[in-house]
Design a protein around this motif. Structure first.
Motif, PDB file in Angstrom:
ATOM      1  N   PRO A  16       9.190  16.431 -13.604  1.00 23.12           N
ATOM      2  CA  PRO A  16       8.681  16.564 -14.979  1.00 23.12           C
ATOM      3  C   PRO A  16       9.247  15.458 -15.876  1.00 23.12           C
ATOM      4  O   PRO A  16      10.401  15.083 -15.763  1.00 23.12           O
ATOM      5  N   GLY A  17       8.399  14.946 -16.729  1.00 18.40           N
ATOM      6  CA  GLY A  17       8.808  13.871 -17.618  1.00 18.40           C
ATOM      7  C   GLY A  17       8.462  12.494 -17.080  1.00 18.40           C
ATOM      8  O   GLY A  17       8.613  11.494 -17.776  1.00 18.40           O
ATOM      9  N   SER A  18       7.990  12.424 -15.830  1.00 13.26           N
ATOM     10  CA  SER A  18       7.661  11.116 -15.253  1.00 13.26           C
ATOM     11  C   SER A  18       6.266  10.638 -15.642  1.00 13.26           C
ATOM     12  O   SER A  18       5.936   9.471 -15.451  1.00 13.26           O
ATOM     13  N   LEU A  19       5.451  11.517 -16.199  1.00 16.04           N
ATOM     14  CA  LEU A  19       4.091  11.149 -16.598  1.00 16.04           C
ATOM     15  C   LEU A  19       4.129  10.503 -17.979  1.00 16.04           C
ATOM     16  O   LEU A  19       4.548  11.123 -18.953  1.00 16.04           O
ATOM     17  N   LYS A  20       3.715   9.252 -18.036  1.00 15.17           N
ATOM     18  CA  LYS A  20       3.739   8.483 -19.286  1.00 15.17           C
ATOM     19  C   LYS A  20       2.309   8.257 -19.794  1.00 15.17           C
ATOM     20  O   LYS A  20       1.333   8.435 -19.067  1.00 15.17           O
ATOM     21  N   LEU A  21       2.215   7.813 -21.033  1.00 13.23           N
ATOM     22  CA  LEU A  21       0.917   7.532 -21.643  1.00 13.23           C
ATOM     23  C   LEU A  21       0.126   6.509 -20.833  1.00 13.23           C
ATOM     24  O   LEU A  21      -1.092   6.634 -20.689  1.00 13.23           O
ATOM     25  N   VAL A  22       0.799   5.524 -20.278  1.00 16.42           N
ATOM     26  CA  VAL A  22       0.116   4.478 -19.523  1.00 16.42           C
ATOM     27  C   VAL A  22      -0.631   5.039 -18.309  1.00 16.42           C
ATOM     28  O   VAL A  22      -1.649   4.486 -17.891  1.00 16.42           O
ATOM     29  N   HIS A  23      -0.167   6.153 -17.766  1.00 13.91           N
ATOM     30  CA  HIS A  23      -0.842   6.755 -16.613  1.00 13.91           C
ATOM     31  C   HIS A  23      -2.169   7.392 -16.997  1.00 13.91           C
ATOM     32  O   HIS A  23      -3.021   7.619 -16.142  1.00 13.91           O
ATOM     33  N   TRP A  24      -2.333   7.691 -18.262  1.00 13.43           N
ATOM     34  CA  TRP A  24      -3.578   8.283 -18.757  1.00 13.43           C
ATOM     35  C   TRP A  24      -4.660   7.236 -19.034  1.00 13.43           C
ATOM     36  O   TRP A  24      -5.837   7.586 -19.175  1.00 13.43           O
ATOM     37  N   LEU A  25      -4.292   5.971 -19.150  1.00 14.15           N
ATOM     38  CA  LEU A  25      -5.258   4.947 -19.587  1.00 14.15           C
ATOM     39  C   LEU A  25      -6.494   4.830 -18.685  1.00 14.15           C
ATOM     40  O   LEU A  25      -7.613   4.767 -19.201  1.00 14.15           O
ATOM     41  N   PRO A  26      -6.358   4.781 -17.353  1.00 16.96           N
ATOM     42  CA  PRO A  26      -7.582   4.727 -16.537  1.00 16.96           C
ATOM     43  C   PRO A  26      -8.473   5.956 -16.728  1.00 16.96           C
ATOM     44  O   PRO A  26      -9.703   5.826 -16.746  1.00 16.96           O
ATOM     45  N   ALA A  27      -7.875   7.121 -16.892  1.00 19.75           N
ATOM     46  CA  ALA A  27      -8.668   8.330 -17.128  1.00 19.75           C
ATOM     47  C   ALA A  27      -9.415   8.221 -18.452  1.00 19.75           C
ATOM     48  O   ALA A  27     -10.594   8.592 -18.555  1.00 19.75           O
ATOM     49  N   MET A  28      -8.735   7.693 -19.472  1.00 16.50           N
ATOM     50  CA  MET A  28      -9.385   7.517 -20.770  1.00 16.50           C
ATOM     51  C   MET A  28     -10.511   6.472 -20.679  1.00 16.50           C
ATOM     52  O   MET A  28     -11.548   6.607 -21.334  1.00 16.50           O
ATOM     53  N   ALA A  29     -10.304   5.453 -19.855  1.00 18.11           N
ATOM     54  CA  ALA A  29     -11.353   4.445 -19.659  1.00 18.11           C
ATOM     55  C   ALA A  29     -12.585   5.073 -19.009  1.00 18.11           C
ATOM     56  O   ALA A  29     -13.724   4.775 -19.393  1.00 18.11           O
ATOM     57  N   VAL A  30     -12.366   5.941 -18.026  1.00 21.44           N
ATOM     58  CA  VAL A  30     -13.495   6.623 -17.366  1.00 21.44           C
ATOM     59  C   VAL A  30     -14.229   7.510 -18.357  1.00 21.44           C
ATOM     60  O   VAL A  30     -15.468   7.475 -18.433  1.00 21.44           O
TER      61      VAL A  30
END
Length: 111
Positions: free
Chosen positions: A11-25
């Protein structure tokens, strides 16, 4: 999908940058739907993005063939990461489906 598993393990290893491809999709899907139902001008940001990929690939490789292949490669890479992330997030975090966290730990430790 592994990013979500890592988030569950650490827990805590998920950062905003990991969401960027999902947001792009999701953004791409929204732009395509808006282009279909509202105006074709909503495709302009996608066209500019893909043209920028082509230009940067051409500038760095000086090969029209490689620059042209970079466009579908980037779509596949970004789309694959983004959809995999969204699928894992929805299944593992929202629905709680898939292997439980103890099974994940055992699998990662090779047991």
């Amino acid at each position: 999908m592994s990013r979500i598993t890592l988030h569950l393990l650490y827990p805590g290893s998920l950062k905003l940058v990991h969401w960027l491809p999902a947001m792009a999709v999701l953004g791409t899907a929204a732009l395509v739907l808006l282009a279909i139902f509202v105006s074709q001008w909503f495709l302009l940001p996608l066209a500019v993005y893909l043209l920028a990929i082509w230009i940067m690939a051409l500038a760095s490789t000086r090969s029209i063939k490689i620059a042209t292949l970079a466009v579908p490669a980037s779509i596949i890479q970004l789309g694959g990461y983004g959809t995999g992330f969204l699928k894992a997030y929805f299944n593992k975090i929202i629905l709680g489906k898939g292997r439980n966290i103890e099974e994940e730990v055992m699998m990662r430790k090779g047991k």
